[in-house]
Design a protein around this motif. Sequence first.
Motif, short mmCIF file in Angstrom:
data_model
loop_
_atom_site.label_atom_id
_atom_site.label_comp_id
_atom_site.label_asym_id
_atom_site.label_seq_id
_atom_site.Cartn_x
_atom_site.Cartn_y
_atom_site.Cartn_z
N LEU A 66 2.48 8.83 8.23
CA LEU A 66 2.59 7.57 7.51
C LEU A 66 3.88 7.51 6.68
N GLN A 67 4.26 8.64 6.08
CA GLN A 67 5.49 8.64 5.28
C GLN A 67 6.71 8.33 6.13
N GLU A 111 -8.68 -1.22 10.53
CA GLU A 111 -8.60 -2.05 9.34
C GLU A 111 -8.38 -3.49 9.76
N GLU A 141 0.28 19.41 1.95
CA GLU A 141 -1.07 18.86 1.91
C GLU A 141 -2.06 19.83 2.57
N GLY A 185 -6.68 2.28 -0.53
CA GLY A 185 -5.81 3.07 0.34
C GLY A 185 -6.33 4.44 0.71
N ASP A 189 -2.35 10.72 7.82
CA ASP A 189 -2.28 9.80 6.68
C ASP A 189 -1.22 10.16 5.66
N VAL A 190 -0.67 11.37 5.74
CA VAL A 190 0.41 11.73 4.83
C VAL A 190 1.71 11.87 5.62
N GLN A 195 6.14 4.48 7.60
CA GLN A 195 6.13 3.32 6.70
C GLN A 195 7.03 3.48 5.48
N LYS A 196 7.47 4.70 5.19
CA LYS A 196 8.30 4.86 4.00
C LYS A 196 9.71 5.31 4.34
N LYS A 200 -2.89 0.51 10.55
CA LYS A 200 -3.89 1.56 10.45
C LYS A 200 -5.11 1.13 11.23
N SER A 252 0.23 7.49 1.12
CA SER A 252 0.72 8.67 1.84
C SER A 252 1.45 9.64 0.93
N ARG A 310 0.80 -1.20 0.00
CA ARG A 310 0.00 0.00 0.00
C ARG A 310 0.85 1.26 0.00
N GLU A 311 2.07 1.17 0.52
CA GLU A 311 2.87 2.38 0.61
C GLU A 311 4.00 2.45 -0.41
N LYS A 346 -6.53 9.71 -0.30
CA LYS A 346 -5.25 10.30 -0.71
C LYS A 346 -4.52 9.38 -1.68
N HIS A 379 0.48 9.93 -2.31
CA HIS A 379 -0.43 10.00 -3.47
C HIS A 379 0.06 9.08 -4.58
#
Lengths: 289, 443
Positions: free
Chosen positions: B417-418, B271, B436, A230, B413-414, B421-422, B268, A236, A144-145, A233, A238
């Motif tokens: 989460l970045q 879910e 955003e 997801g 969520d932006v 998770q990223k 999350k 995260s 998802r990410e 958005k 986009h």
Amino acid sequence: MKASPYAFITPFFLVFGAFGLVPLLYTGWYSLHSVQLSSLDKQTWVGLENYKNLWSSDFFWNALKNTFTIGLISTVPQLLLALGIAHLLNYKLRGSTLWRVVMLTPYATSVAAATLVFTLLYSWDGGMINWLLHFVGVDPINWRESDWGGQFAVSSIVIWRWTGYNALIYLAAMQAIPADLYESTALDGANRWQQFRHVTIPMLRPTILFTVVVSTIGATQLFGEPLLFGGSKGGSEHQYQTLGLYMYDQGWIIGNLGKASAIAWSMFLILLIVAAVNMLVNRRLRKSQ
Amino acid sequence: MRTSTRGSRRMMTLAVVATLTTGLLAGCADDSGDSTPNNGGGNGGGGGGKTALTIGTFGVFGYKQAGLYDEYMKLHPDVSITENVTTKTDVYWPKTITRLQAGSGVDDIQAIEIGNVAEAVQTQADKFVDLGKEVDKSQWLDWKNAQATTKDGKQIGLGTDIGPMAICYRKDLFKEAGLETDRTKLAAEWKGDWSKFVDVGKNYMKKAPSGTKFVDSASSVYNAALGGASERYYDKDGNPIWDKSKGVKAAWNSAMEVATSDMSAKLKQFEKPWDQALANAKFATVACPAWMIGYIQEKSGEAGKGNWDVAAAPTAANWGGAFIGVPTAGKHQKEAIALAKWLTAPEQQAKVFAKQASFPSAPAAYATLKPQAATVEYFSNAPIAEIYAASAKTIPVQYFGVKDQPIGTAIADVGILQVEQKGKTPEQGWDAAKNEIKDVLGQ
């Protein structure tokens, strides 16, 4: 006598006018205003401000790019697969009706149900796809990410849902190809692959074009799958926020109805451009024939 | 002869077309009236002269579950009540707000979620009846009333539930990790600051039972911490101050500590994978507004029984809650006001708590709150009602803004989460959230 055909088609145009054309024009009117969902009566004229805003917005171009790439990685494999499957179904098979019905079942499932199942399959921790991948030594992917993973996952839902439908359309077209064409090529010593390439494909050309157009329109409007996969958005960063999703996020989640209307009209213009390109290609192809 | 057949055929065609068209249009008219199916019966006297009230809610309000509608209809035999439930708030609210403005299709009572109440107060106040004049306001917590009141003192909604904060934790996992398991000692350990809670998490991770994490997600820590801040995204005049707000900064920092360490299960909330992790004891704590209690009990199931406990949160905080208002477009305003008053009275709020664990916004109910015996047992006999009541009474007054909800989404969520998770840095995450939010505010 002359009036009756028009009378027959009026219901469509009346209904289309009320529920298609009027909202379409009204959306255009909105797109030139600053309107918030919470105060619909307070509209301030801003001219092309919303469009300028989109033009300079990274989110818009990103959504356009995503719509294009997801469209590509969902449509191309989908149509190739459908063609192959239709070819196989075109052989004399035992229980052919059963196979055809099975092909159509994904199309008959709702987007929501299908996406829910796929979301579970793709879940990071304990999803079936990561579980299968670990047998070949691949580390769990955060579908998802991740950038391409998300787009791939969304595309796979589209492919799963629409391949069978397209296969049946191809199959119907294939069955309309006269058998003597195959017989004569067989006499000339063509094998099955050569028959497929030189008889089936050329005869299917109009059908293929039709499915390409329909799939392209579908891809441009892609919305339900990425939303349910997801959120509005689309990841995260986009990663898979399509134009449809961006419009929804702006209009209904953020409440910026003017900008959302501008996105809607931009999508409409993009579709017109796509249709024009398609027409040109079509004409070129017909000329070369 | 020939012409006359043709003529009649044409007539026939037109008749068919006309029928089809009117049929289609009538079909549409039917659709739009769907949400208030009883209005016709009520007006026409078909329902035996009964007043048919409708109430529009989202999620699970618990009124039906607690039998309140039946009880009210028994008390008032001339009233019938229908609840129109929309499960998701983000579907419910856009629908409701457009209907309010159109002045048609609204229910006699409409629920308003806390994240939308500022928008309702600032943009829809003229579409609601002033309920402040109808009730004794002192029944409710002051900050709850304030959230639904306009600058010139009009109150558009009555408080239903609130979401006072606590921490739910797994005693068994804490014990295995060699941590304190007593709820009062734990509460003392992290009292006053969410970063102390994060410190406990660091200790937990040193000896964490294999496969477990300390919290479910960084954004749940963020939301919990922000829920206790007196400064959120807007100041009290409705100006956005999210980029300077001390509350946001502190909550963000705590969330970043979680996101950049390995103490988060990176899930999350609500879910499926989160549900599964609850069932399999994959994380040891979760920020626990009162409404979360029932959720944990359901999802964690039989295996979690007696392993969960509840401790006071670092700061008194609120997460969630709702109001009910009476739209002026409703057909039975007087009856609707009476019902709204009755539903939100302390006695009824206590009944909903007993059934659904939705925590009352009326302090008069606190003395007699009785959680279900099974729930108390599930959470190791923790004094749930007392812990939440103590939190509820000390929650600071918070100001919400028109775009509170989308700003919160942008950060959780932006931004978060970045980072979580990223693998982005907290600075990159904040920049992304900032872009955003600027998009949200149209800047």
